[in-house]
Design an enzyme around this catalytic site. Structure first.
Site, PDB file in Angstrom:
ATOM      1  N   GLU A  98       0.806  -1.214   0.000  1.00 45.34           N
ATOM      2  CA  GLU A  98       0.000   0.000   0.000  1.00 45.34           C
ATOM      3  C   GLU A  98       0.845   1.272   0.000  1.00 45.34           C
ATOM      4  O   GLU A  98       0.340   2.367  -0.273  1.00 45.34           O
ATOM      5  CB  GLU A  98      -0.918   0.021   1.236  1.00 45.34           C
ATOM      6  CG  GLU A  98      -1.977  -1.063   1.267  1.00 45.34           C
ATOM      7  CD  GLU A  98      -3.117  -0.813   0.286  1.00 45.34           C
ATOM      8  OE1 GLU A  98      -3.098   0.223  -0.405  1.00 45.34           O
ATOM      9  OE2 GLU A  98      -4.018  -1.667   0.212  1.00 45.34           O
ATOM     10  N   GLU A 129       7.458 -21.916   7.663  1.00 46.87           N
ATOM     11  CA  GLU A 129       7.508 -21.072   8.853  1.00 46.87           C
ATOM     12  C   GLU A 129       8.450 -21.620   9.907  1.00 46.87           C
ATOM     13  O   GLU A 129       8.855 -20.912  10.829  1.00 46.87           O
ATOM     14  CB  GLU A 129       6.118 -20.891   9.459  1.00 46.87           C
ATOM     15  CG  GLU A 129       5.578 -22.093  10.208  1.00 46.87           C
ATOM     16  CD  GLU A 129       4.353 -21.716  11.051  1.00 46.87           C
ATOM     17  OE1 GLU A 129       4.331 -22.115  12.225  1.00 46.87           O
ATOM     18  OE2 GLU A 129       3.443 -21.049  10.535  1.00 46.87           O
TER      19      GLU A 129
END
Length: 315
Positions: A98, A129
């Protein structure tokens, strides 16, 4: 090769560790939530979500200190790099993505890393992960410098990818921030700025995309937005560095110039034409009484800070 006994022991240890985490706690009072009317579930969930901002508020001094550190380094050309797995990684990528349209940053200035790579945005990558080594490799690909900041994000505060990212970043001299949702987390302990937003057990046991995810989103909003304010990417609360890449943003650009200057539409159009559509430059042209090239020079000399450029403009 890992034996069955070793795997069983590992699973037992991990289960025991998860049972100590607030974000994984089971809430017996919600054990029959699936039998409630939909409206009652929405009320329950809304009530839960309403507790998140107060949990964030308790950590505002820590958040502010981290932002000041991030902004100081970015003013020297450093980058803001988010690193996480699963939901945490996706939130980091969302915040990073963004920044270019909102603040006209280069895509390399705010970066989101997710365990397993871009494909993990939509599809789970098994085991990614759990690898500190993968985090180190992902960061090495970016050639970290001491002016960079690495923010490890993990609801549990124990995710190896996030912890590994912070640990590796410290060896490279980068500033480190650990954002988690459990007290006493390994992630906070590994980072120079440890921020633990303790939101409590989730509505659905262990579903940390809920309150924990909301808390992380709120804090990441603060990291990027306030850092950009500190870097002069706004004028007051106006996004004067917005990149007008579509019709809506072009209309917003004109509105921002109007709000900042009070100038009539014809003057706004002339100023935007003279500055190649750059909102901040157009505001300086109108408020500072300068031409396009002079506006660009004054902003360059002021490191992009519009207020400083206005003060330097000949009136």
């Amino acid at each position: 090769m890992t034996s069955t006994a070793d795997a069983s022991s590992s699973h037992h240890d991990l289960r025991a560790e998860l049972e100590t985490l607030t974000t994984e706690a089971f809430r017996p009072e919600l054990s029959e939530i699936d039998r409630l009317p939909t409206l009652e579930i929405t009320k329950l969930m809304n009530t839960e979500d309403a507790t998140v901002p107060s949990a964030v508020a308790e950590r505002l001094p820590l958040i502010a200190a981290a932002i000041d550190g991030i902004a100081e380094r970015m003013s020297r050309g450093g980058r803001l790099i988010y690193a996480g797995a699963g939901t945490a990684g996706r939130l980091g990528i969302l915040d990073a993505s963004e920044c270019p349209p909102t603040f006209n940053t280069d895509p390399s200035e705010v970066v989101g890393l997710i365990a397993g790579g871009p494909g993990a945005m939509v599809t789970s990558v098994e085991g990614a992960e759990d690898s500190k080594e993968l985090a180190a490799a992902d960061l090495d690909a970016l050639s970290l410098t001491p002016d960079d900041t690495v923010v490890g994000i993990s609801a549990s505060g124990r995710t190896p990818y996030a912890v590994g990212a912070v640990e590796h970043a410290r060896t490279r001299g980068a500033l480190t921030v650990g954002l988690s949702c459990n007290a006493g987390s390994a992630l906070a302990a590994a980072a120079e700025h440890g921020i633990e937003i303790v939101v409590g057990p989730e509505l659905l046991t262990g579903s940390t995309r809920l309150k924990a995810g909301t808390a992380q989103k709120l804090v990441l909003n603060m990291f990027s937005t306030i850092t950009m304010i500190r870097l002069g990417k706004t004028y007051g609360n106006l996004m004067v560095d917005v990149r007008a890449s579509n019709e809506k943003l072009r209309a917003r650009s004109r509105r921002i110039v109007a709000l900042a200057t009070g100038a009539p539409d014809e003057e706004i159009e002339r100023a935007l034409t003279a500055t190649g559509g750059e909102v901040k430059n157009a505001v300086l042209v109108l408020l500072g009484g300068v031409d396009g090239p002079t506006a660009a020079r004054l902003l360059a000399e002021s490191d992009g800070h519009l207020r400083a450029a206005l003060a330097a403009a000949p009136h």
